[in-house]
Enzyme design. Structure first.
Site, PDB file in Angstrom:
ATOM      1  N   ASP A 106      -0.484  18.934  10.909  1.00 15.63           N
ATOM      2  CA  ASP A 106      -1.694  19.078  11.706  1.00 15.63           C
ATOM      3  C   ASP A 106      -1.502  20.203  12.711  1.00 15.63           C
ATOM      4  OD1 ASP A 106      -3.980  17.562  11.499  1.00 15.63           O
ATOM      5  OD2 ASP A 106      -3.612  16.401  13.315  1.00 15.63           O
TER       6      ASP A 106
ATOM      7  N   TYR B 100      -1.463  21.924  16.414  1.00 17.09           N
ATOM      8  CA  TYR B 100      -1.332  21.384  17.774  1.00 17.09           C
ATOM      9  C   TYR B 100      -2.731  21.175  18.353  1.00 17.09           C
ATOM     10  CZ  TYR B 100       3.560  22.980  17.521  1.00 17.09           C
ATOM     11  OH  TYR B 100       4.877  23.177  17.160  1.00 17.09           O
TER      12      TYR B 100
ATOM     13  N   HIS C 234      12.175  15.368   9.858  1.00 15.41           N
ATOM     14  CA  HIS C 234      11.245  16.193  10.629  1.00 15.41           C
ATOM     15  C   HIS C 234      11.922  16.644  11.921  1.00 15.41           C
ATOM     16  CE1 HIS C 234       7.548  17.259  12.814  1.00 15.41           C
ATOM     17  NE2 HIS C 234       6.999  17.364  11.617  1.00 15.41           N
TER      18      HIS C 234
END
Length: 221
Positions: free
Chosen positions: A65, A67, A187
């Site tokens: 996504d 920021y 991640h």
């Protein structure tokens, strides 16, 4: 939404733009941008493609996504505009870069220089409403960006795909592993990194080794 995308990509993706889901997506994005503050700015929605033409792609990094804070998103995954405080994931990316290849921690969090060397910095969802993470998920962007990944997989050879975290790893199923390289790790977000799933993956040096082995120019990370 004005599809302001590099001609090299338009040539490969024009059929996607004609599909019903993309028409719906365009209407949704136009409405969102007219009614709410959204990121990135409209002219930067397709920045990942405009800074990295199709023929130059040799590495793909997949984010989730954009920021959703003011002035952060610039259309490249994990990247922020010059002068913006580095978000936690980007801090961890730069720390790994430092320990992996000895590059001093960068002042700017803008990753345009990666894109210009052939790194496609692709978020799965290309837009978001301000302060509302995930607000534009499930509206059609994922279908579009999956088509992009598949197109790169089908039409190119020896691309290095960096899949960081569970979400990105799911994209492996649309990548032809017989002719591309996939590097996976946790991640870079603090939650994952602090549990030992990110630091030490050496993805930056490994990527350059793979590029070199395929006779390509290595990246100046």
């Amino acid at each position: 939404m004005n599809v302001d995308i590099h001609p090299s990509w338009k040539q490969h993706l024009h059929k996607e733009f004609e599909k019903p889901y993309f028409t719906k997506l365009t209407d949704f994005v136009k409405d969102e941008y007219s009614l709410h503050q959204c990121f990135p700015p409209g002219k930067q929605i397709f920045a990942a493609f405009n800074h990295c033409p199709f023929e130059k792609v040799k590495v793909v990094i997949i984010g989730q996504d954009p920021y959703h804070g003011l002035k952060q998103a610039n259309g490249l995954c994990f990247s922020v505009n010059n002068g913006i405080v580095h978000p936690p994931s980007l801090i961890n990316i730069f720390k790994e870069l430092e320990s992996d290849i000895g590059k001093p921690y960068p002042v700017s969090g803008n990753l345009q220089h990666w894109a210009k060397q052939g790194v496609l910095l692709l978020n799965a969802t290309l837009t978001v409403r301000a302060s509302l993470a995930g607000s534009h998920q499930g509206k059609g962007w994922e279908m579009f960006t999956d088509a992009v990944i598949k197109k790169v997989s089908d039409e190119k050879d020896n691309v290095v795909f960096l899949l960081w975290g569970g979400f990105a790893k799911k994209k492996a199923k649309i990548i032809d592993t017989s002719k591309h390289h996939i590097l996976t790790s946790g991640h870079p977000s603090p939650l994952s990194a602090n549990r030992g799933y990110w630091f030490g993956n050496k993805h930056f040096s490994k990527t350059n080794s793979l590029l070199e082995q395929d006779g390509k120019v290595i990246l100046e990370w």
